[in-house]
Design an enzyme around this catalytic site. Structure first.
Site, PDB file in Angstrom:
ATOM      1  N   LYS A  42      37.473  31.774  43.970  1.00  0.00           N
ATOM      2  CA  LYS A  42      38.858  31.719  43.525  1.00  0.00           C
ATOM      3  C   LYS A  42      39.799  31.674  44.733  1.00  0.00           C
ATOM      4  O   LYS A  42      39.574  32.354  45.741  1.00  0.00           O
ATOM      5  CB  LYS A  42      39.152  32.939  42.654  1.00  0.00           C
ATOM      6  CG  LYS A  42      40.491  32.925  41.945  1.00  0.00           C
ATOM      7  CD  LYS A  42      40.597  34.117  40.991  1.00  0.00           C
ATOM      8  CE  LYS A  42      41.959  34.194  40.320  1.00  0.00           C
ATOM      9  NZ  LYS A  42      42.051  35.351  39.385  1.00  0.00           N
ATOM     10  N   SER A  80      44.213  34.230  35.425  1.00  0.00           N
ATOM     11  CA  SER A  80      44.442  33.359  36.559  1.00  0.00           C
ATOM     12  C   SER A  80      43.174  32.735  37.136  1.00  0.00           C
ATOM     13  O   SER A  80      43.249  31.903  38.040  1.00  0.00           O
ATOM     14  CB  SER A  80      45.160  34.134  37.657  1.00  0.00           C
ATOM     15  OG  SER A  80      44.389  35.256  38.091  1.00  0.00           O
ATOM     16  N   SER A  82      42.323  38.607  34.041  1.00  0.00           N
ATOM     17  CA  SER A  82      42.204  37.273  34.630  1.00  0.00           C
ATOM     18  C   SER A  82      40.788  36.756  34.782  1.00  0.00           C
ATOM     19  O   SER A  82      40.590  35.592  35.128  1.00  0.00           O
ATOM     20  CB  SER A  82      42.902  37.234  35.992  1.00  0.00           C
ATOM     21  OG  SER A  82      44.298  37.310  35.832  1.00  0.00           O
TER      22      SER A  82
END
Length: 475
Positions: free
Chosen positions: A80, A155, A179
């Site tokens: 990420k 996210s 997330s």
């Protein structure tokens, strides 16, 4: 066989690598071909590691010599974009960090590198990882592999889109308010939010959500997540909270070894207060609870024995104060920052010190309250999200079950777990009438990650809706 490498469990792929039936270089080429074909439709991976071929070749040398570093040696992994990896951009989805390339790995990324994982690249995020969808001004919007018009959530949206489409078998993401769990639910994956300190952190980007944000893996199978946790978890002196745990795989003193606990007491919470939930999600999670009960556990259907509304109201304030902290650290913040987040930072600057201290005290009291619940229950079961995926460019769904909701209406089930610091895992449930994935979460007491994985594996063996592929990825 190479056509189906992306459909194999990681443990099986690791065995093939050790036996020499495939090479790490061939495995990487397999995924690169899928990335070339599918990533332009998804926009999941937004930066690639120029050293990935060399990393795969080095893994092949170790594997031929019988010196594999771990079961992840030679396995492709995506990271990420808010996690620091040496030599790769970490833009956090914002112009404020455009061009930022760390010179060292964040601690969990470094553990993966030392384990021999082959870094493919970085996955897309919303700015500052503060949104429940995935879009930003640097790289644009990320789509859901199950329906390109819809969001994969956020996210960790780029991470789940990559794994769900078979661009990589494993991703590491972060979960500061859901997330990992909500995007996993939106894409049919397994996502583990580790408990506070279980995956130690150091040498990364500033933490703007206090200690709410933790690192965890995303994969298609529970055992794949377990393999990742065997590398990621464990004490480190750079993160003192991590030293409160034993090494992963070792029971704490006086505890029953996870998996040998017998019948567990599980509280099933179908909704929080008066918040709306998509009816399809409610029905699917009820069926998942029945499958868990069929594994030999006792399910009690009841509300949470405490209120989460005050803590939920504090979450946006914490994010704004965190942005204000960043603004104080970076002189050009307000010149570079996107307008929405600059305004949030200004609001954070207006929060008084005594208000912030009150929030910290409320969090401490809330953690004690949640901890008390786990003297009565071993696990909590509830939906991972209140809404199904919505239009990819919209920040949140405006309506759920015919009722108007605000920005966090879809996220009511997840944020309280971050505030409490407990571990949780999101698992695929029965899909909706349109075939879109639905997820539910199991939440455990502090230190209960292995228990979660054990019960998740029990469930996974019974669930006929695990490990499905979206049409675009199976074509």
């Amino acid at each position: 066989m190479n056509r189906d490498l992306h459909d194999l469990p990681l443990r099986a792929v690791a065995r093939l690598l050790r036996e020499g039936a495939i090479s790490a270089t061939a495995l990487l080429d397999h995924y690169r071909a899928r990335i070339e074909r599918l990533n332009p439709q998804l926009n999941a991976i937004i930066a690639f590691d120029g050293a990935m071929t060399a990393a795969a070749q080095a893994a092949d040398e170790r594997l031929r010599a019988g010196k594999a570093l771990s079961l992840l040696d030679g396995i492709p992994v995506v990271i990420k974009d808010n996690l620091a990896a040496a030599g790769l951009p970490a833009t956090w989805g914002t112009r404020v960090y455009a061009g930022h390339v760390p010179d060292r790995d964040e601690l969990p990324v470094g553990r993966l590198r030392k384990a021999g994982a082959v870094f493919v690249g970085k996955t897309n995020v919303p700015a500052f990882t503060l949104e429940g969808y995935t879009d930003n001004e640097l790289f644009g919007v990320t789509s859901n592999p199950w329906d390109l018009a819809l969001t994969p959530g956020g996210s960790s949206g780029g991470a789940v889109a990559a794994v769900a489409a078979g661009l990589a078998p494993l991703a590491i993401g972060t979960d500061g308010g859901g997330s990992i769990r909500r995007p996993a639910a939106h894409t049919g994956l397994v996502g583990l939010k580790s408990g506070l300190g279980r995956v130690p952190r150091a040498d990364g980007l500033p933490q703007i959500l206090l200690d709410f944000e933790v690192v965890g893996p995303l994969a298609r199978r529970v055992d794949d997540v377990r393999l990742a946790m065997e590398v990621l978890a464990g004490p480190d002196r750079r993160d003192q909270s991590s030293r409160l745990y034993p090494r992963f795989g070792e029971a704490t003193s006086g505890d029953t070894r996870p998996g040998q606990a017998g019948n567990l007491r599980i509280l099933c919470v179908e909704r929080l207060g008066n918040h709306p939930v998509d009816p399809g999600i409610s029905a699917s999670v009820r069926r998942a609870a029945e499958e868990v009960a069929a594994c030999g556990h006792d399910i009690r259907y009841a509300p949470l024995p405490f209120d989460v509304e005050t803590i939920a109201a504090r979450w946006p304030v914490i994010g704004k104060v965190g942005l204000a902290m960043l603004a104080a650290q970076r002189p050009r913040f307000f010149e570079e920052c996107e307008g929405k987040y600059a305004a949030m930072a200004r609001e954070g600057e207006a929060v008084l010190a005594h208000e912030h201290l009150s929030i910290l005290q409320e969090i401490a009291a809330f953690r004690a309250t949640v901890g008390a619940m786990f003297s009565e229950f071993d696990l909590v079961l509830m939906p991972s999200t209140a809404a199904q995926p919505w239009a990819a460019r919209e920040p949140y769904p405006k309506m759920i079950d015919g009722r108007e909701v605000g920005p966090r209406g879809h996220a009511v089930f997840t944020g309280w777990v971050n505030a409490s610091g407990h571990p949780a895992i999101s698992l695929p449930a029965q899909p909706d009438a349109n075939g879109l994935p639905i997820g539910f979460q199991l939440i455990a007491d502090i230190g209960g990650e292995e228990l979660l994985l054990d019960i998740a594996e029990q469930y996974e063996k019974r669930a006929p809706f695990a490990q499905r592929w979206p049409k675009m990825a199976s074509a």
